[in-house]
Design a protein around this motif. Sequence first.
Motif, short mmCIF file in Angstrom:
data_model
loop_
_atom_site.label_atom_id
_atom_site.label_comp_id
_atom_site.label_asym_id
_atom_site.label_seq_id
_atom_site.Cartn_x
_atom_site.Cartn_y
_atom_site.Cartn_z
N LYS A 140 0.85 -1.20 0.00
CA LYS A 140 0.00 0.00 0.00
C LYS A 140 0.88 1.24 0.00
CE LYS A 140 -2.08 3.53 2.30
NZ LYS A 140 -1.54 4.51 3.28
N GLY A 169 0.88 5.43 0.33
CA GLY A 169 0.11 6.59 0.78
C GLY A 169 0.30 7.78 -0.15
N GLY A 170 -0.38 8.87 0.20
CA GLY A 170 -0.45 10.04 -0.68
C GLY A 170 0.89 10.63 -1.06
N THR A 171 1.80 10.76 -0.09
CA THR A 171 3.10 11.37 -0.43
C THR A 171 3.94 10.40 -1.27
OG1 THR A 171 3.78 10.70 1.78
CG2 THR A 171 3.34 13.04 1.45
N TRP A 182 3.59 1.55 2.85
CA TRP A 182 4.67 2.46 2.47
C TRP A 182 4.20 3.90 2.67
CZ3 TRP A 182 9.62 1.06 1.22
CH2 TRP A 182 9.85 -0.30 1.01
N SER A 183 4.91 4.62 3.57
CA SER A 183 4.49 5.98 3.90
C SER A 183 5.69 6.92 3.85
CB SER A 183 3.83 5.95 5.28
OG SER A 183 3.26 7.21 5.58
N ASP A 184 5.63 7.99 4.62
CA ASP A 184 6.71 8.99 4.56
C ASP A 184 7.46 9.12 5.88
OD1 ASP A 184 4.75 10.17 6.07
OD2 ASP A 184 4.42 11.87 4.74
N GLY A 216 8.57 4.39 10.15
CA GLY A 216 7.76 3.33 10.76
C GLY A 216 6.85 3.94 11.81
N VAL A 217 6.43 3.11 12.76
CA VAL A 217 5.60 3.60 13.87
C VAL A 217 6.55 4.07 14.97
CG1 VAL A 217 3.76 3.06 15.49
CG2 VAL A 217 3.85 1.87 13.28
N PHE A 218 6.34 5.29 15.44
CA PHE A 218 7.17 5.89 16.49
C PHE A 218 6.39 5.98 17.80
CE2 PHE A 218 11.00 7.80 14.43
CZ PHE A 218 10.74 7.42 13.12
N ALA A 256 5.79 8.64 19.26
CA ALA A 256 4.93 9.81 19.10
C ALA A 256 5.12 10.30 17.66
CB ALA A 256 5.33 10.91 20.08
N ASP A 257 4.33 11.27 17.22
CA ASP A 257 4.45 11.76 15.85
C ASP A 257 5.85 12.38 15.65
OD1 ASP A 257 4.36 13.00 13.41
OD2 ASP A 257 2.33 13.82 13.69
N PRO A 258 6.69 11.76 14.83
CA PRO A 258 8.07 12.24 14.68
C PRO A 258 8.15 13.64 14.06
CG PRO A 258 7.59 10.50 13.07
CD PRO A 258 6.42 10.57 13.99
N ARG A 259 7.07 14.06 13.40
CA ARG A 259 7.09 15.41 12.82
C ARG A 259 6.98 16.50 13.88
NH1 ARG A 259 7.58 14.55 7.89
NH2 ARG A 259 6.57 12.67 7.14
N GLY A 298 -4.04 7.46 17.83
CA GLY A 298 -3.74 8.59 16.94
C GLY A 298 -2.45 8.50 16.16
N ALA A 299 -1.73 7.36 16.22
CA ALA A 299 -0.53 7.21 15.38
C ALA A 299 -1.02 7.11 13.93
CB ALA A 299 0.26 5.97 15.78
P1 ADP Z 1 0.10 8.16 4.16
O1 ADP Z 1 -0.37 9.23 3.24
O2 ADP Z 1 1.35 7.46 3.70
O3 ADP Z 1 -1.00 7.22 4.56
P2 ADP Z 1 -0.25 9.56 6.68
O4 ADP Z 1 -0.09 11.04 6.63
O5 ADP Z 1 -1.64 9.03 6.75
O6 ADP Z 1 0.57 8.90 5.47
O7 ADP Z 1 0.55 8.96 7.92
C1 ADP Z 1 1.92 9.23 8.05
C2 ADP Z 1 2.12 10.36 9.05
O8 ADP Z 1 1.67 9.92 10.31
C3 ADP Z 1 3.56 10.74 9.25
O9 ADP Z 1 3.99 11.68 8.32
C4 ADP Z 1 3.54 11.26 10.69
O10 ADP Z 1 3.62 12.66 10.75
C5 ADP Z 1 2.19 10.84 11.24
N1 ADP Z 1 2.26 10.19 12.54
C6 ADP Z 1 1.50 10.52 13.62
N2 ADP Z 1 1.81 9.77 14.68
C7 ADP Z 1 2.78 8.91 14.29
C8 ADP Z 1 3.50 7.86 14.94
N3 ADP Z 1 3.28 7.54 16.23
N4 ADP Z 1 4.43 7.17 14.22
C9 ADP Z 1 4.65 7.47 12.92
N5 ADP Z 1 3.99 8.45 12.25
C10 ADP Z 1 3.06 9.16 12.91
#
Ligand code: ADP
Length: 311
Positions: free
Chosen positions: A7, A9-11, A227-229, A232-234, A236-239, A262-263
């Motif tokens: 899969k 994602g958008g980016t 496959w995302s941007d 992996g799963v952190f 907390a939100d790494p951004r 909310g991840a």
């Molecule tokens: P996609 O378009 O690939 O589905 P999303 O924007 O839906 O991507 O999800 C990816 C985003 O999730 C990351 O860019 C990140 O900012 C956010 N995010 C929020 N919480 C977490 C977390 N715990 N671990 C990883 N990413 C997270």
Amino acid sequence: MSPRVLKFGGTSVGSAGPLAVALKLVAEARTERPVVVVASALAGVTNQLIEALGSARDGALDPAAFTAALAGRHRELLAAVAPGPLGATATLALRRTLAEVEVLLGSIRHSGRIAPVTADRVLAAGERLSVLVFAAGLTALGVPAEAVDATELIATDGRFGEAEVDEAETGRRTRQRLSRLAEVVPVVTGFFGAGPGGETTLLGRGGSDTSATLVAAALGAERVEIWSDVDGVFTADPRHCPEARLLPQLSFEQAALLAEAGAKVLHPKSVAPAARHGIPIWVRNTFSPLSVGTWISAELPAGRELSDAFA
Ligand code: ADP
Ligand code: ASP
Ligand code: MG
């Protein structure tokens, strides 16, 4: 051989660089076993469609100009990954979807109201457009591919916006429709399915992850790769959280808890279908494909607890 579901994602599909990486990843995986692709709309497109619904209702949108801009962005991508006649065929299909969006937005503008059935159809257009680009890009690489509309696979209860899925019926439809995996890579629209009358019904924002695990469950897939941007799963939100740490391994239960908390990298409902069928989920980064990612499966190695990662 059981297939692998990838899969994006958008980016990952939203600009030429990552899209080229995604296409190559699929071509490589395909040398090992059958592959099913699930794709989201190009980054930002679902949000643009939501805004368009509102401005059409308020009489502030020019539907023709709006769809022309969307056409331009998708055609630019097509030119990068599928130049020539392949791109031209996909362009015709893009036009059909965009013509419908234009009509629907025009009717909203005219009536001043947004019917839920229309909203879901307009929002689903993002994925209906992106799979055309992805499938053309694969074919250009020499990998036979076809765009598949998820209304043919995913059966829902018909609730607009955030439908519930009938997994048994989805299993039957998916296995029947995707029976030619040895010959062609299906590129399936994420984000929606079909209600009892065939109407397009969304699975909720971010729902493409769930589309992927539903298809994987239906086919008894070897694994699902999301496959995302991010790596992996952190924790907390790494951004937003520089001290967030990558969680290289999670149990289904832990991943489901984090997704529900909310991840955003995993849609809240995405873990359950994979967990029920014991299909591992591997969350990976299209922008850093060699990173280890997060491996989600039934069991953690002995002695590892989620709390260790947060310690
Ligand atoms: P996609 O378009 O690939 O589905 P999303 O924007 O839906 O991507 O999800 C990816 C985003 O999730 C990351 O860019 C990140 O900012 C956010 N995010 C929020 N919480 C977490 C977390 N715990 N671990 C990883 N990413 C997270
Ligand atoms: N494109 C949809 C959204 O933005 C679905 C997804 O990305 O998973 O919500
Ligand atoms: Mg997402």
